[in-house]
Design a protein around this motif. Sequence first.
Motif, PDB file in Angstrom:
ATOM      1  N   ASP A 196     125.649  69.643 -31.285  1.00 33.30           N
ATOM      2  CA  ASP A 196     126.401  68.385 -31.260  1.00 33.30           C
ATOM      3  C   ASP A 196     127.417  68.267 -32.389  1.00 33.30           C
ATOM      4  O   ASP A 196     128.481  67.680 -32.225  1.00 33.30           O
ATOM      5  N   ARG A 199     130.862  69.509 -31.495  1.00 28.70           N
ATOM      6  CA  ARG A 199     131.501  69.049 -30.263  1.00 28.70           C
ATOM      7  C   ARG A 199     132.756  68.246 -30.574  1.00 28.70           C
ATOM      8  O   ARG A 199     132.812  67.505 -31.548  1.00 28.70           O
ATOM      9  N   ILE A 278     132.793  69.285 -23.321  1.00 27.93           N
ATOM     10  CA  ILE A 278     131.971  68.962 -22.153  1.00 27.93           C
ATOM     11  C   ILE A 278     130.646  69.725 -22.148  1.00 27.93           C
ATOM     12  O   ILE A 278     129.576  69.135 -22.257  1.00 27.93           O
ATOM     13  N   HIS A 279     130.717  71.061 -22.033  1.00 31.12           N
ATOM     14  CA  HIS A 279     129.503  71.832 -21.782  1.00 31.12           C
ATOM     15  C   HIS A 279     128.765  72.218 -23.059  1.00 31.12           C
ATOM     16  O   HIS A 279     127.550  72.366 -23.051  1.00 31.12           O
TER      17      HIS A 279
ATOM     18  N   ASP B  79     131.322  67.945 -15.908  1.00 26.84           N
ATOM     19  CA  ASP B  79     131.265  66.535 -16.273  1.00 26.84           C
ATOM     20  C   ASP B  79     131.627  65.632 -15.100  1.00 26.84           C
ATOM     21  O   ASP B  79     131.536  64.418 -15.212  1.00 26.84           O
ATOM     22  N   PRO B 107     123.955  69.451 -20.257  1.00 24.49           N
ATOM     23  CA  PRO B 107     123.797  68.268 -21.120  1.00 24.49           C
ATOM     24  C   PRO B 107     123.997  66.936 -20.407  1.00 24.49           C
ATOM     25  O   PRO B 107     123.830  65.900 -21.035  1.00 24.49           O
ATOM     26  N   PHE B 108     124.351  66.943 -19.119  1.00 22.12           N
ATOM     27  CA  PHE B 108     124.917  65.724 -18.512  1.00 22.12           C
ATOM     28  C   PHE B 108     123.909  64.582 -18.407  1.00 22.12           C
ATOM     29  O   PHE B 108     124.177  63.471 -18.852  1.00 22.12           O
TER      30      PHE B 108
END
Lengths: 369, 367
Positions: A196, A199, A278-279, B79, B107-108
């Motif tokens: 995180d 990101r 995003i990923h 996403d 992670p969604f």
Amino acid sequence: MTVQTAGPAYVTRAPNVRSLKLAESFFIPIAALVVSALLFSVFLLIIGKSPVDFFALVWTGGFGSSFSFQNTLQRSAPLVLTGLAFAVPARIGLTIIGGEGALVLGGFAAAAVAIPLVTNGVPPFLTLPLMAIAAMATGGFWIGLAGWLRHYRGVNETISSLLLSYIAIAIMNFFVEGALRDPASANKPSTMPIGDAYRVGAMPFTDVHWGLGAGVLLAIVLYILMSRTTFGFAARMTGGNPRAALAQGLPVGFLVVTCCVIAGACAGLGGFFEVAAIHGQANASLVAGYGFTGILVAFLARHNPLAVVPVAILFGAIAAAGGLVQRRMGMPDATVLVLQGIIFVVLLTSETMYGRLKFFQPGTGADRT
Amino acid sequence: MSFLPLSRRSLLKAGAAGLAAAALPMGFARAQSPVTIGAVYVGPRDDFGWNQAHSVAMEILKGVPGVTVVEEENVPETDAVTQSMESMINLDGANLILATSFGYYSPFVVELAKKYPDVEFRHAAPLWKDTDPKNAGSYFPYLNQAHYVNGVAAGLASPTGKIGFVAAKPIPSVLSNINSVLLGARSTNPNATVQVIFTGEWSLPVREAEATNALVDAGCDVITCHVDSPKVVIETAEGRGVKTLGHNASQAPLAPKGFITGAEYKWETIYKGYADNIAKGEPLPNFMVGGYNNDMLRNTAYGAGATPEAIKAADAAIAELVKGTPIYAGSLKDNTGKVVIDKSYDNYDPFLDGMNYLLEGVQGSLT
């Protein structure tokens, strides 16, 4: 088009002529959208659905609230970058359809570069730019290859860029399922998550990641580059007639390869944002078709980098609204594809209207003989 | 255009204030408020497979009073799924999201669950961990129990006892289905065999048709599969005049002559349970697995390919599974002769989740 620009250049400098041309380039696409909407309404009536409900839902789902509009913008973010990846080479007369591969490979490069940096605790403000540079360099190299093959080996760039796309996806899969696979990703092979802290976040006051901001900025820069610099002029001239450009002593090879590198870098940057915003890792989800949708976006924007932005937003809105239409009207996902198809065909047809609507022509008749 | 960012900001501020004001009363109202379930599918709802199985359950839920269902199909594992789920929450008022594809979870789903703590998220694969948000969770029935019943019926319905299996990837859940078909068939025909071909992907219709033809050519007279959409396999097999066993959803309409029965998920049991929990204001379970013993599976109604003895034996097998009788009752060898299962294992024993072998009687290899 060519008739006009090849005509008396001094005349087109007159301010009212320029504003007429500008008005024309707004009027025709908007009229095309209205015609598409009418045609699609006929389609809806045939299948027994209400066009009023449909367009009300498109409004609600795409623009109706701050949430909807952000949803639209989130979906349009990658399309701006892949749209640019098609639009820039198009100005020099190349049909590069390999943006998908550059995006995938760029995203993969970003994730791969991140692995040693993240594990060694290099701070995000250094890691992220390095990831972005790796992504743009890789994407640029990939499409640059198609440009190089085109100019120096005479290989058709449309075919080569498409095939290079498949190779790019295969390379990504090879590493993601092999050497760079995170052992924790058992059922869906992926690279190691960047975590995180690394990101890319959302832009202030929004939920939209910085990919959109970067895309808009690049669109402006590339618009200036292609329309207001000698490089852009030389590129457009090459696009008009490569032989004439060569005869004029323009560095055609350099121009072709550079335009392709710029295109690949745009798509690669799109890949970087897919990974970093995003990923958080590279996996098969990078292959989402953004590169191919970008081709449509660029076509509808008539290869104008600035116009890529609103067109990408339109596509984002259609996608965002598509979900709502499915949910509220019980229509299949393909409905929205029908709408997209109609818009595409009508807009392409409307291309033939430029210079033919009398209202927008300066000094009709007399001047143009 | 230049005013747009400004107006968007002010809109957002107003929106945020509105949300904050609305948050409290909504929390109180939720206990008895109607349930809105948003389901997201990775493919089309009518794929005769995984997505259809979920959609069939949602159709049943539409008939439950107080429950509203919204569905979205063909949502990729990017996403886009976040945006679809968020749109369901914000525009449809969904208070339960069912994310039905494997790649939706991380992670969604995890990130959205953190963002919307008042909305429940459930995902159809056993991925939830204690460290994940408490308003997220997993549910997953063990379909191999229904494949075992398939095998029991096939053992008696097949003239030769040779069953062909078209499989996607050699991962544990697929291997368990193959092995369960074999064990079921061997319980009614000790000479039964299962011949397996892996296609390598979840959806490769052309290769699935080739594999089906190859298995029929090799002498198999019953064909089954574990791929996303069994449509191609079942239709090809029916066209070749052999019998078929289904997977995921009902493929009975595709094979009017040769269909025996099929392994089906009964997602509505889980979904009705969730809806009930929400309506009563009870917490939803974070982790749910199950099978025949808790009504999470069914076998498709017997088709023309089933014989009376096969139906009788399959019904008896279901009754045993409802009681929890183990399928993997050792000791059992794999098809290289190594003992891989040393004793009887409960149908949900974690030991079986790591399955990486094909049992003796299965022709095929993992590599």
